[in-house]
Enzyme design. Structure first.
Site, PDB file in Angstrom:
ATOM      1  N   LYS A  43       0.821  -1.183   0.000  1.00 27.63           N
ATOM      2  CA  LYS A  43       0.000   0.000   0.000  1.00 27.63           C
ATOM      3  C   LYS A  43       0.871   1.255   0.000  1.00 27.63           C
ATOM      4  CE  LYS A  43      -3.447  -2.275   2.893  1.00 27.63           C
ATOM      5  NZ  LYS A  43      -4.037  -2.303   4.228  1.00 27.63           N
ATOM      6  N   GLU A  56       8.076   1.669  -6.033  1.00 23.93           N
ATOM      7  CA  GLU A  56       8.140   1.266  -4.627  1.00 23.93           C
ATOM      8  C   GLU A  56       8.287   2.499  -3.749  1.00 23.93           C
ATOM      9  OE1 GLU A  56       7.569  -0.692  -2.324  1.00 23.93           O
ATOM     10  OE2 GLU A  56       8.510  -2.600  -2.578  1.00 23.93           O
ATOM     11  N   ASP A  57       7.735   2.433  -2.564  1.00 24.52           N
ATOM     12  CA  ASP A  57       7.914   3.529  -1.626  1.00 24.52           C
ATOM     13  C   ASP A  57       9.334   3.546  -1.077  1.00 24.52           C
ATOM     14  OD1 ASP A  57       7.574   1.195  -0.143  1.00 24.52           O
ATOM     15  OD2 ASP A  57       6.094   2.040   1.224  1.00 24.52           O
ATOM     16  N   ASP A 101      14.495  -1.294   1.306  1.00 29.12           N
ATOM     17  CA  ASP A 101      15.160  -1.505   2.598  1.00 29.12           C
ATOM     18  C   ASP A 101      16.115  -2.693   2.417  1.00 29.12           C
ATOM     19  OD1 ASP A 101      15.779  -1.487   5.292  1.00 29.12           O
ATOM     20  OD2 ASP A 101      13.747  -1.804   5.991  1.00 29.12           O
ATOM     21  N   PHE A 146      13.739   4.315  11.047  1.00 29.48           N
ATOM     22  CA  PHE A 146      12.382   3.854  10.770  1.00 29.48           C
ATOM     23  C   PHE A 146      11.546   5.061  10.355  1.00 29.48           C
ATOM     24  CE2 PHE A 146       9.626   0.153  11.191  1.00 29.48           C
ATOM     25  CZ  PHE A 146       8.415   0.743  10.892  1.00 29.48           C
ATOM     26  N   VAL A 147      11.170   5.097   9.080  1.00 34.89           N
ATOM     27  CA  VAL A 147      10.459   6.253   8.537  1.00 34.89           C
ATOM     28  C   VAL A 147       9.002   5.925   8.238  1.00 34.89           C
ATOM     29  CG1 VAL A 147      12.491   7.429   7.624  1.00 34.89           C
ATOM     30  CG2 VAL A 147      11.324   5.736   6.216  1.00 34.89           C
ATOM     31  N   ASP A 168       4.111   3.289   6.423  1.00 36.94           N
ATOM     32  CA  ASP A 168       3.367   3.109   7.658  1.00 36.94           C
ATOM     33  C   ASP A 168       4.154   2.350   8.705  1.00 36.94           C
ATOM     34  OD1 ASP A 168       1.773   0.014   7.867  1.00 36.94           O
ATOM     35  OD2 ASP A 168       3.172   0.494   6.259  1.00 36.94           O
ATOM     36  N   ARG A 189       0.424   6.703   7.381  1.00 33.46           N
ATOM     37  CA  ARG A 189       0.515   6.799   5.920  1.00 33.46           C
ATOM     38  C   ARG A 189       0.094   8.172   5.395  1.00 33.46           C
ATOM     39  NH1 ARG A 189       1.268   1.774   3.619  1.00 33.46           N
ATOM     40  NH2 ARG A 189       0.360   0.000   4.703  1.00 33.46           N
TER      41      ARG A 189
END
Length: 179
Positions: free
Chosen positions: A42, A98-99, A102, A151-152, A158, A164
């Site tokens: 998402k 992609e957001d 990682d 951690f973003v 989210d 989000r």
């Protein structure tokens, strides 16, 4: 919600500016347009929508849902496809959107999965790249921002389905995700 954010990493304005630059890079690579953007649900929804608006040629959009995190802050390493594409990509110019990259585990799996469908070209576009965390060899063709190992959340990203809707990318306070 704001009290859970340690600090803003990328402002709404910085994100908008960089998306326009990425769209320009894509237009140089695909001057005739007619590309397919595949958003990874998402987290990529906001990014895909803004990127699509910044492209001034024919763009088709589809989404895939994959999971390797669940409600955790660490990947399980097991990738599951929850929603596949609605149409064929064989012989088409395709960009996976992609957001964040990682560990790269999920994206590498998805890339190989889509490559097997014989697109004409298959590229990767990510808003955020965390190269320090990479566990597999995969790189994006278009990168919004390289970010530190933090951690973003925000702008589609989210933690346990929260944050989000923030218009910026912020670093989540450690006590929130280490509970």
């Amino acid at each position: 919600m704001e009290t859970a954010i340690e600090r803003v990493l990328l402002t709404e304005e910085e994100i908008k500016k960089r998306i326009k630059e990425i769209a320009y890079e894509i237009k140089k690579d695909f001057p005739k347009g007619d590309i397919i953007l595949i958003g990874v649900l998402k987290g990529s929804v906001m990014f895909v929508a803004d990127l699509m608006r910044a492209l001034d040629f024919n763009v088709t959009m589809d989404f895939m849902a994959v999971s390797s995190y669940g409600n955790s802050s660490e990947t399980s390493g097991i990738v599951r496809i929850l929603k596949d594409l609605d149409f064929d990509i064989e012989g088409k110019d395709v960009i996976i959107v992609e957001d964040i990259i990682d560990t790269g585990t999920t994206l590498k799996y998805l890339y190989e999965y889509l490559k097997a469908r014989n697109p004409k070209t298959l590229k990767i576009c990510c808003l955020l790249d965390k190269p320090e965390r990479r566990k597999v060899n995969i790189e994006a063709d278009y990168v919004g921002f390289k970010i530190p190992d933090a951690f973003v959340v925000g702008y589609g990203l989210d933690y346990a389905e929260k944050f989000r809707n923030l218009p910026y990318v912020g670093i989540l306070k450690e006590d929130i995700y280490k509970k």
